[in-house]
Design an enzyme around this catalytic site. Sequence first.
Site, mmCIF file in Angstrom:
data_model
loop_
_atom_site.group_PDB
_atom_site.id
_atom_site.type_symbol
_atom_site.label_atom_id
_atom_site.label_comp_id
_atom_site.label_asym_id
_atom_site.label_seq_id
_atom_site.Cartn_x
_atom_site.Cartn_y
_atom_site.Cartn_z
ATOM 1 N N ALA A 1 8.082 6.952 -4.499
ATOM 2 C CA ALA A 1 6.636 6.779 -4.323
ATOM 3 C C ALA A 1 6.362 5.904 -3.114
ATOM 4 O O ALA A 1 7.289 5.572 -2.368
ATOM 5 C CB ALA A 1 6.032 6.156 -5.569
ATOM 6 N N ASN A 2 5.115 5.556 -2.895
ATOM 7 C CA ASN A 2 4.761 4.621 -1.824
ATOM 8 C C ASN A 2 3.630 3.724 -2.309
ATOM 9 O O ASN A 2 3.156 3.878 -3.432
ATOM 10 C CB ASN A 2 4.392 5.383 -0.547
ATOM 11 C CG ASN A 2 3.201 6.288 -0.778
ATOM 12 O OD1 ASN A 2 2.098 5.831 -1.043
ATOM 13 N ND2 ASN A 2 3.445 7.592 -0.710
ATOM 14 N N ARG A 3 3.205 2.809 -1.454
ATOM 15 C CA ARG A 3 2.288 1.754 -1.894
ATOM 16 C C ARG A 3 0.810 2.116 -1.842
ATOM 17 O O ARG A 3 -0.041 1.261 -1.996
ATOM 18 C CB ARG A 3 2.493 0.509 -1.031
ATOM 19 C CG ARG A 3 3.852 -0.107 -1.169
ATOM 20 C CD ARG A 3 3.945 -1.397 -0.387
ATOM 21 N NE ARG A 3 5.321 -1.804 -0.215
ATOM 22 C CZ ARG A 3 6.023 -2.426 -1.149
ATOM 23 N NH1 ARG A 3 5.461 -2.734 -2.302
ATOM 24 N NH2 ARG A 3 7.279 -2.748 -0.934
ATOM 25 N N SER A 4 0.471 3.373 -1.605
ATOM 26 C CA SER A 4 -0.945 3.732 -1.505
ATOM 27 C C SER A 4 -1.667 3.486 -2.836
ATOM 28 O O SER A 4 -1.161 3.829 -3.897
ATOM 29 C CB SER A 4 -1.060 5.203 -1.126
ATOM 30 O OG SER A 4 -2.390 5.628 -1.277
ATOM 31 N N ALA B 1 -1.337 9.495 0.895
ATOM 32 C CA ALA B 1 -0.053 9.162 1.499
ATOM 33 C C ALA B 1 0.977 10.079 0.828
ATOM 34 O O ALA B 1 1.619 9.721 -0.155
ATOM 35 C CB ALA B 1 0.278 7.704 1.258
#
Length: 402
Positions: free
Chosen positions: A211-214, A277
Amino acid sequence: MALTGKRVLLIISGGIAAYKSLDLIRRLRERGASVRPVMTDGAQKFITPLAVGALAADHVFTELFSREDEQDVGHIRLARDCDIVVIAPATASLLAKMAHGLADDLASTILLATDRPILTAPAMNPKMWDNAATRRNIATLQTDGVSFVGPAKGEMAERGEAGTGRMAEVLDIVAAIELHFDEKPKPLAGRSAIVTSGPTHEPIDPVRYIANRSSGKQGHAIAAALRDLGAKVTLVSGPVTIPDPHGVNTIHVERAEEMMQAVMAALPADIAIMVAAVADWRVASASDQKIKKQPGQSIPTLALAENPDILSTVGHHKLRPKIVIGFAAETQDIEKNGRAKLERKGADLIVANDVSPATGVMGGARNQVKLIGHDGVEAWPDLDKDEVAARLAALVAERLKP
Ligand code: CTP
């Protein structure tokens, strides 16, 4: 008259400003509105139902469990048979109940049951207004689409206290109600928009994912801003912890491929703004079972496969929307990278921002962006994400002007 035939359900809650709602009733009726009053127990400590009923020339509703009132009207009809619900004054407590969906008296039950627009005129001590709990509640209500007028700055009823918390002046409340009914055509009325938001989760196995931090804050704010200008919005959101914007068709997805499918299903549209994102890569073959540590075995490596590029697909599609906007999350060479994305992905505009950890953009409330278009670059100041959204929606409306 500005408010002819409009039906206002006026909820009066308990604060010293309640005396001003008597004047509010008078002013609304002067302008042709009918006012149906609801009073909380607290309100009745400050002004009487007799005075309110006399000015409104209507029955005053006070009890949730009143057999007569329930037979005659009922709280659900009360909540729906109006054009707008106005709360003046709105106490910190009533706002808190509304933010949390509590329904333990007539006023809060109506607020939970209504499908009408809600306008609130808060009134409380400045310390209560500034309190972190009230801040949270106001933010929640704003995302839910509740409107506010005031509070104003000034002297409080308590001697020596000043700050923000005074109920807005009666004529300002009247103006806010009139503005609500102002039937100026909205610039994006009749337009449809697709917005993507949030991260994507790419499964490794049933319990793990990439995942990512969005946070989804910017994308959700853009969906809400397009809605405010009258567009019919489909929001395709990856996993986020923020609520769905009110009045927006929100579709929840996890993986990039699912996001792609949902976006394709929402075509054709006039506007596409791809804020998500999206993970560039997914795990080539995610395991059906949890991957276990095996004694003596080597550490597993993840083989990745490229995800579809949603923005680029939309930008080159035969059903390409009239305006296609992408975002570019960069940590270096913002303009150069942004311009390359503009060309490569077939977009009309790239909103480029610096997402280096020091900027706090990822997950934060503010954003400083550069708009990269085919005719040049425009740098916006550091703004709240809601403000970035409002400006972007206005720009879209401007470009779509016939
Ligand atoms: N985007 C998309 N689908 C993808 C990847 C990105 O729709 N699979 C969109 C994003 O929503 C955003 C824009 O493309 O509007 C740019 O995203 P970004 O992650 O900055 O660009 P990438 O193409 O992934 O380039 P890189 O990661 O190399 O910077």
